[in-house]
Design an enzyme around this catalytic site. Structure first.
Site, mmCIF file in Angstrom:
data_model
loop_
_atom_site.group_PDB
_atom_site.id
_atom_site.type_symbol
_atom_site.label_atom_id
_atom_site.label_comp_id
_atom_site.label_asym_id
_atom_site.label_seq_id
_atom_site.Cartn_x
_atom_site.Cartn_y
_atom_site.Cartn_z
ATOM 1 N N ASP A 71 0.847 -1.192 0.000
ATOM 2 C CA ASP A 71 0.000 0.000 0.000
ATOM 3 C C ASP A 71 0.888 1.249 0.000
ATOM 4 O OD1 ASP A 71 -2.502 1.486 0.420
ATOM 5 O OD2 ASP A 71 -1.752 1.792 2.455
ATOM 6 N N ASP A 131 -0.293 5.219 0.824
ATOM 7 C CA ASP A 131 -0.585 6.185 1.890
ATOM 8 C C ASP A 131 -0.670 5.480 3.240
ATOM 9 O OD1 ASP A 131 -0.983 8.499 0.176
ATOM 10 O OD2 ASP A 131 -2.844 7.563 -0.457
ATOM 11 N N ASP A 171 -1.602 -0.623 5.999
ATOM 12 C CA ASP A 171 -1.777 0.021 7.306
ATOM 13 C C ASP A 171 -3.214 0.024 7.790
ATOM 14 O OD1 ASP A 171 -2.425 1.911 5.182
ATOM 15 O OD2 ASP A 171 -2.625 3.394 6.777
#
Length: 227
Positions: free
Chosen positions: A13, A15, A176
């Site tokens: 991922d 961001d 995240d």
């Protein structure tokens, strides 16, 4: 954690996992809000809203002040303003998290194939990866508008597995948020989570993942130890 045995690729991922982009979002969103006659909001407010794609983000931001009808009426110009502001500052305020380059380098050194899958629009993603020196690590990059569905739908992860001609069990997802974990579970991929990202204001410990790693370098070491 034998689920990591046989891993040959990683989907990472952007961001909240590789880059802290909240400062970019903050500038772009408040630029958009100013155009709409709305006051600025904080980085803390924005951190709770990112991760589910631009449409969701802009609706959430406008919902702080307006009802559904007003949001609908203003959505197109709001989105245009947001995209214009974001593209003008993209990457200028965002910073790499610790050990991202080292972690990517270590993953590549193990012979893992790498993909970046993000819900950020591809027009924002490609120049951002390049600006931060990350573009050379990834064979495949998908943004939130690259495919018909975005995370937490499994389609982007399934697409990468097909691109790499690997079964999902050999492709680990690293992210995240619950978006990453839900997409991985639905796709049949193992998943590792980092504790420092955005995750919609929820605790990373509440996510169904195969382990929490403090950095991408730690993720690389963990994967290596199982292979």
């Amino acid at each position: 954690m034998s689920v990591l045995a046989g891993v040959r690729a990683a989907i990472i991922d952007l961001d909240g996992t590789m880059l802290d982009t909240i400062p970019d979002f903050h500038v772009a969103i408040n630029g958009m809000r100013a155009e709409l006659g709305l006051g600025p909001i904080t980085q803390q407010q924005i951190a709770l809203m990112v991760g589910k794609g631009s449409e969701n983000l802009i609706r959430s931001v406008l919902a702080l002040d307006w009802d559904a009808d007003r949001i609908e009426a203003a959505f197109a110009p709001a989105m245009d303003a947001y995209q214009r502001h974001y593209l003008s500052i993209n990457g200028n305020h965002s910073v790499l998290y610790p050990d991202v380059i080292a972690g990517l380098t270590a993953l590549k050194a193990q012979g893992l194939r790498l993909a970046c899958v993000t819900n950020k629009p591809i027009a924002f993603t490609t120049p951002l990866l390049k600006q931060k020196g990350l573009d050379g690590f990834f064979e495949v990059v998908y943004g939130g508008d690259s495919l018909p569905r975005k995370k937490p739908d499994p389609l982007p992860l399934q697409t990468v597995c097909a691109d790499f001609d690997l079964p999902p069990s050999q492709v680990v997802a690293i992210g995240d948020s619950s978006n990453d974990a839900q997409a991985a579970r639905a796709a049949g991929c193992p998943v590792l989570t980092v504790p420092y990202g955005y995750n919609h204001g929820e605790s990373i410990h509440d996510i169904d993942s195969d382990g929490i790693v403090n950095t991408l370098l730690e993720a690389a070491s963990l994967i290596r130890s199982h292979n």
